[in-house]
Design an enzyme around this catalytic site. Structure first.
Site, mmCIF file in Angstrom:
data_model
loop_
_atom_site.group_PDB
_atom_site.id
_atom_site.type_symbol
_atom_site.label_atom_id
_atom_site.label_comp_id
_atom_site.label_asym_id
_atom_site.label_seq_id
_atom_site.Cartn_x
_atom_site.Cartn_y
_atom_site.Cartn_z
ATOM 1 N N ASN A 280 38.337 -61.247 57.163
ATOM 2 C CA ASN A 280 38.761 -60.356 58.248
ATOM 3 C C ASN A 280 40.258 -60.079 58.288
ATOM 4 O O ASN A 280 40.700 -59.201 59.023
ATOM 5 C CB ASN A 280 38.313 -60.923 59.598
ATOM 6 C CG ASN A 280 36.804 -61.007 59.706
ATOM 7 O OD1 ASN A 280 36.071 -60.599 58.806
ATOM 8 N ND2 ASN A 280 36.335 -61.541 60.810
ATOM 9 N N HIS B 141 28.980 -62.578 50.355
ATOM 10 C CA HIS B 141 30.238 -61.970 50.807
ATOM 11 C C HIS B 141 31.354 -62.160 49.784
ATOM 12 O O HIS B 141 32.404 -61.532 49.893
ATOM 13 C CB HIS B 141 30.638 -62.600 52.141
ATOM 14 C CG HIS B 141 31.150 -61.645 53.170
ATOM 15 N ND1 HIS B 141 30.975 -60.282 53.132
ATOM 16 C CD2 HIS B 141 31.843 -61.880 54.321
ATOM 17 C CE1 HIS B 141 31.533 -59.727 54.194
ATOM 18 N NE2 HIS B 141 32.071 -60.667 54.924
ATOM 19 N N TYR C 221 32.125 -71.241 50.550
ATOM 20 C CA TYR C 221 31.757 -69.831 50.387
ATOM 21 C C TYR C 221 31.586 -69.418 48.925
ATOM 22 O O TYR C 221 31.290 -68.256 48.644
ATOM 23 C CB TYR C 221 32.814 -68.946 51.049
ATOM 24 C CG TYR C 221 32.991 -69.257 52.508
ATOM 25 C CD1 TYR C 221 32.037 -68.858 53.439
ATOM 26 C CD2 TYR C 221 34.091 -69.971 52.962
ATOM 27 C CE1 TYR C 221 32.180 -69.159 54.787
ATOM 28 C CE2 TYR C 221 34.243 -70.278 54.305
ATOM 29 C CZ TYR C 221 33.287 -69.866 55.208
ATOM 30 O OH TYR C 221 33.424 -70.165 56.538
ATOM 31 N N ASN D 253 34.458 -55.820 57.523
ATOM 32 C CA ASN D 253 35.686 -56.279 58.183
ATOM 33 C C ASN D 253 36.872 -56.424 57.239
ATOM 34 O O ASN D 253 38.016 -56.227 57.646
ATOM 35 C CB ASN D 253 35.431 -57.586 58.931
ATOM 36 C CG ASN D 253 34.580 -57.368 60.162
ATOM 37 O OD1 ASN D 253 34.633 -56.305 60.782
ATOM 38 N ND2 ASN D 253 33.782 -58.353 60.520
ATOM 39 N N PHE E 279 40.841 -65.346 54.477
ATOM 40 C CA PHE E 279 39.494 -65.090 54.958
ATOM 41 C C PHE E 279 39.331 -63.575 55.089
ATOM 42 O O PHE E 279 40.294 -62.827 55.246
ATOM 43 C CB PHE E 279 39.152 -65.831 56.260
ATOM 44 C CG PHE E 279 38.929 -67.299 56.031
ATOM 45 C CD1 PHE E 279 37.680 -67.768 55.656
ATOM 46 C CD2 PHE E 279 39.973 -68.193 56.151
ATOM 47 C CE1 PHE E 279 37.482 -69.118 55.409
ATOM 48 C CE2 PHE E 279 39.786 -69.545 55.911
ATOM 49 C CZ PHE E 279 38.534 -70.007 55.535
#
Length: 189
Positions: free
Chosen positions: A68, A20, A15, A114, A66
């Site tokens: 969320n 994001h 990532y 989120n 992460f």
């Protein structure tokens, strides 16, 4: 006084520098500029770097939960260091804003994000300062998930780097003045 500055993103090289993860990118830039290194704090489910700026302890944080579940790390750090919500600021991506656009807000809903939903759920409030970095909407035919977890185009990446420099300048101003409203007036846009 103690400040908590959290950048949102997802951990792991998969990532790294995805849309994001602009929150992580902002925190990394700030830490690099200040000569800080992160240590993994399993208790808080986060990577943490800290320093004193203008007589205040400042924690720079990248949750390792992460996106969320980011609120778990935020809640744990706020509680452990007894940091009030007015001394907490979060930096994250916003796909409803043009790439590179910068917006400072003092409160509000999650707007479909989120990570912010998790922070609101864990802290029980929407009353916290935010720095939102625009990543733009997905191209026609691309899902939102693929968009936010995808890398920037070369042109968009160049714009994001300029925006991250502006975030760094704005954070220095905020940490020096302790005045988020003034920071909003100066750096929104």
């Amino acid at each position: 006084m103690t400040k908590l500055v959290v950048g949102l993103g997802n951990p792991g090289s998969k990532y790294h520098e995805t849309r994001h993860n602009v929150g992580f990118m902002a925190i990394d830039l700030m830490a690099k500029e200040l000569g800080l290194t992160f240590s993994e704090e399993k208790t808080f489910k986060a990577e943490v770097a800290s320093t004193f700026l203008n007589g205040e302890k400042v924690y720079f944080v990248k949750p390792t939960t992460f996106m969320n579940l980011s609120g778990l790390a935020v809640r744990a750090l706020l509680a452990y260091y007894n940091i009030p919500m007015e001394d907490f600021i979060v930096i994250y991506d916003d796909l409803d804003m043009e790439v590179g656009k910068l917006r400072f807000r003092q409160k509000g809903s999650a707007g479909g994000h989120n990570g912010i939903k998790s922070i609101i759920a864990e802290t029980g409030t929407q009353e916290f300062d935010r720095i939102k970095i625009g990543i733009g909407r997905p191209q026609k035919g691309m899902t939102v998930v693929n968009h936010v977890l995808g890398k920037f185009s070369e042109d968009d990446y160049a714009m994001i780097l300029l925006t991250l420099d502006k975030v760094e300048t704005a954070l220095h101003h905020y940490l020096k003045t302790n005045d988020f409203e003034d920071t909003m007036r100066r750096y929104n846009g």
